[in-house]
Design an enzyme around this catalytic site. Structure first.
Site, mmCIF file in Angstrom:
data_model
loop_
_atom_site.group_PDB
_atom_site.id
_atom_site.type_symbol
_atom_site.label_atom_id
_atom_site.label_comp_id
_atom_site.label_asym_id
_atom_site.label_seq_id
_atom_site.Cartn_x
_atom_site.Cartn_y
_atom_site.Cartn_z
ATOM 1 N N ASN A 50 0.831 -1.210 0.000
ATOM 2 C CA ASN A 50 0.000 0.000 0.000
ATOM 3 C C ASN A 50 0.863 1.257 0.000
ATOM 4 O O ASN A 50 1.954 1.288 0.574
ATOM 5 C CB ASN A 50 -1.010 0.002 1.153
ATOM 6 C CG ASN A 50 -0.402 -0.178 2.533
ATOM 7 O OD1 ASN A 50 0.641 -0.795 2.684
ATOM 8 N ND2 ASN A 50 -1.072 0.362 3.541
ATOM 9 N N GLU A 52 0.266 5.185 0.779
ATOM 10 C CA GLU A 52 -0.681 6.187 1.287
ATOM 11 C C GLU A 52 -0.284 7.591 0.832
ATOM 12 O O GLU A 52 0.795 7.805 0.288
ATOM 13 C CB GLU A 52 -0.751 6.096 2.815
ATOM 14 C CG GLU A 52 -1.275 4.740 3.253
ATOM 15 C CD GLU A 52 -1.491 4.620 4.756
ATOM 16 O OE1 GLU A 52 -0.966 5.465 5.522
ATOM 17 O OE2 GLU A 52 -2.194 3.676 5.153
ATOM 18 N N CYS A 61 -4.257 0.746 -2.200
ATOM 19 C CA CYS A 61 -4.123 -0.521 -1.479
ATOM 20 C C CYS A 61 -3.050 -1.405 -2.131
ATOM 21 O O CYS A 61 -2.743 -1.270 -3.324
ATOM 22 C CB CYS A 61 -5.438 -1.289 -1.511
ATOM 23 S SG CYS A 61 -6.750 -0.567 -0.532
ATOM 24 N N GLU A 63 -3.202 -4.521 -2.982
ATOM 25 C CA GLU A 63 -3.708 -5.363 -4.080
ATOM 26 C C GLU A 63 -3.697 -4.593 -5.389
ATOM 27 O O GLU A 63 -3.321 -5.105 -6.444
ATOM 28 C CB GLU A 63 -5.145 -5.834 -3.791
ATOM 29 C CG GLU A 63 -5.278 -6.686 -2.545
ATOM 30 C CD GLU A 63 -5.535 -5.870 -1.288
ATOM 31 O OE1 GLU A 63 -4.970 -4.768 -1.140
ATOM 32 O OE2 GLU A 63 -6.310 -6.357 -0.440
ATOM 33 N N CYS A 96 -10.351 -5.149 0.550
ATOM 34 C CA CYS A 96 -11.509 -4.253 0.564
ATOM 35 C C CYS A 96 -12.364 -4.503 -0.680
ATOM 36 O O CYS A 96 -11.923 -5.142 -1.646
ATOM 37 C CB CYS A 96 -11.061 -2.799 0.643
ATOM 38 S SG CYS A 96 -10.426 -2.120 -0.906
ATOM 39 N N CYS A 99 -10.877 -3.336 -4.030
ATOM 40 C CA CYS A 99 -9.817 -4.206 -4.562
ATOM 41 C C CYS A 99 -10.403 -5.506 -5.116
ATOM 42 O O CYS A 99 -9.890 -6.045 -6.103
ATOM 43 C CB CYS A 99 -8.775 -4.490 -3.491
ATOM 44 S SG CYS A 99 -7.668 -3.080 -3.227
HETATM 45 N N1 THU Z 1 -5.266 -1.597 2.735
HETATM 46 C C1 THU Z 1 -4.715 -2.379 1.771
HETATM 47 O O1 THU Z 1 -3.633 -2.078 1.252
HETATM 48 N N2 THU Z 1 -5.391 -3.489 1.389
HETATM 49 C C2 THU Z 1 -6.546 -3.916 1.940
HETATM 50 O O2 THU Z 1 -7.086 -4.915 1.523
HETATM 51 C C3 THU Z 1 -7.136 -3.176 3.048
HETATM 52 C C4 THU Z 1 -6.540 -1.863 3.355
HETATM 53 C C5 THU Z 1 -4.539 -0.396 3.148
HETATM 54 C C6 THU Z 1 -5.165 0.901 2.743
HETATM 55 C C7 THU Z 1 -4.584 1.849 3.771
HETATM 56 O O3 THU Z 1 -3.312 2.283 3.331
HETATM 57 C C8 THU Z 1 -4.403 0.979 4.998
HETATM 58 O O4 THU Z 1 -4.446 -0.363 4.559
HETATM 59 C C9 THU Z 1 -5.454 1.185 6.069
HETATM 60 O O5 THU Z 1 -6.733 1.015 5.577
#
Ligand code: THU
Length: 144
Positions: A50, A52, A61, A63, A96, A99
C-alpha cells in the site's frame, strides 16, 4: 464456478511474497502495512504494497499496487489465478470491496483470494464468492 486448485507450495510462496512486500509499504498515516502477491496464468508472480498519501483518499491498497504493476509489465494480458494479502504484524487483512472489483477485472474464473480472516486463519476464497454479482454491464470485456 469451482475455485481454481493451486498447490500448497504456490500458496505458501504467495503468502511469503505478500508478507515480504509489506516491507515496502508507505503507510505513515494508518501504520497498517499491507502486501499483496498475485500469480498469473503463466506462473509469474507480482507483488505490491500500500502507498498512502497525505490526501487520504488518494492512498492505494497493496492489491491494486500489485495488479497495476503486473498490468504495466504485461501489456494488459494479465490473468490472475491467485492473489494473497498479508499484513506486516500477521493480523487479519481481508481485501476491501474496491480491490475485489479490481482483482475481478483480471481474474480467471475461479481465481482464488488468500487472506487471513478474523480468526487468524488463512482462507482461500474464489473471486466469485468474494465478490458475488460483480458489475456486469458489458456482456464481455472488450478486446485489449
Ligand atoms: N489496505 C490495503 O492495502 N489493502 C486492503 O485490503 C485493506 C486496506 C490499506 C489501505 C490503507 O493504506 C491501509 O491499509 C489502512 O486502511
Amino acid at each position: 464456478m469451482s475455485a481454481t486448485h493451486i498447490g500448497d507450495r504456490d500458496v505458501d510462496e504467495l503468502i511469503r511474497l505478500a508478507t515480504e512486500a509489506t516491507e515496502f509499504a508507505y503507510a505513515p498515516y494508518s501504520r497498517f502495512r499491507v502486501g499483496a502477491a498475485l500469480m498469473t496464468g503463466g506462473g509469474q508472480f507480482y507483488s505490491g504494497a500500500n502507498v498512502e498519501n497525505r490526501s487520504y483518499p488518494l492512498s492505494i491498497c497493496a492489491e491494486r499496487a500489485a495488479v497495476t504493476k503486473a498490468v504495466n509489465e504485461r501489456r494488459a494480458d494479465l490473468e490472475i489465478i491467485a492473489i494473497a494479502v498479508a499484513e506486516s504484524k500477521g493480523g487479519p487483512c481481508a481485501p476491501c470491496g474496491g480491490c475485489r472489483q479490481v482483482i475481478s477485472e483480471f481474474a480467471r474464473a475461479g481465481a482464488i483470494l488468500i487472506y487471513k480472516d478474523g480468526r487468524g486463519i488463512f482462507k482461500r476464497v474464489a473471486i466469485e464468492e468474494a465478490l458475488p454479482e460483480a458489475l456486469a454491464f458489458l456482456t464481455e470485456i472488450p478486446p485489449r
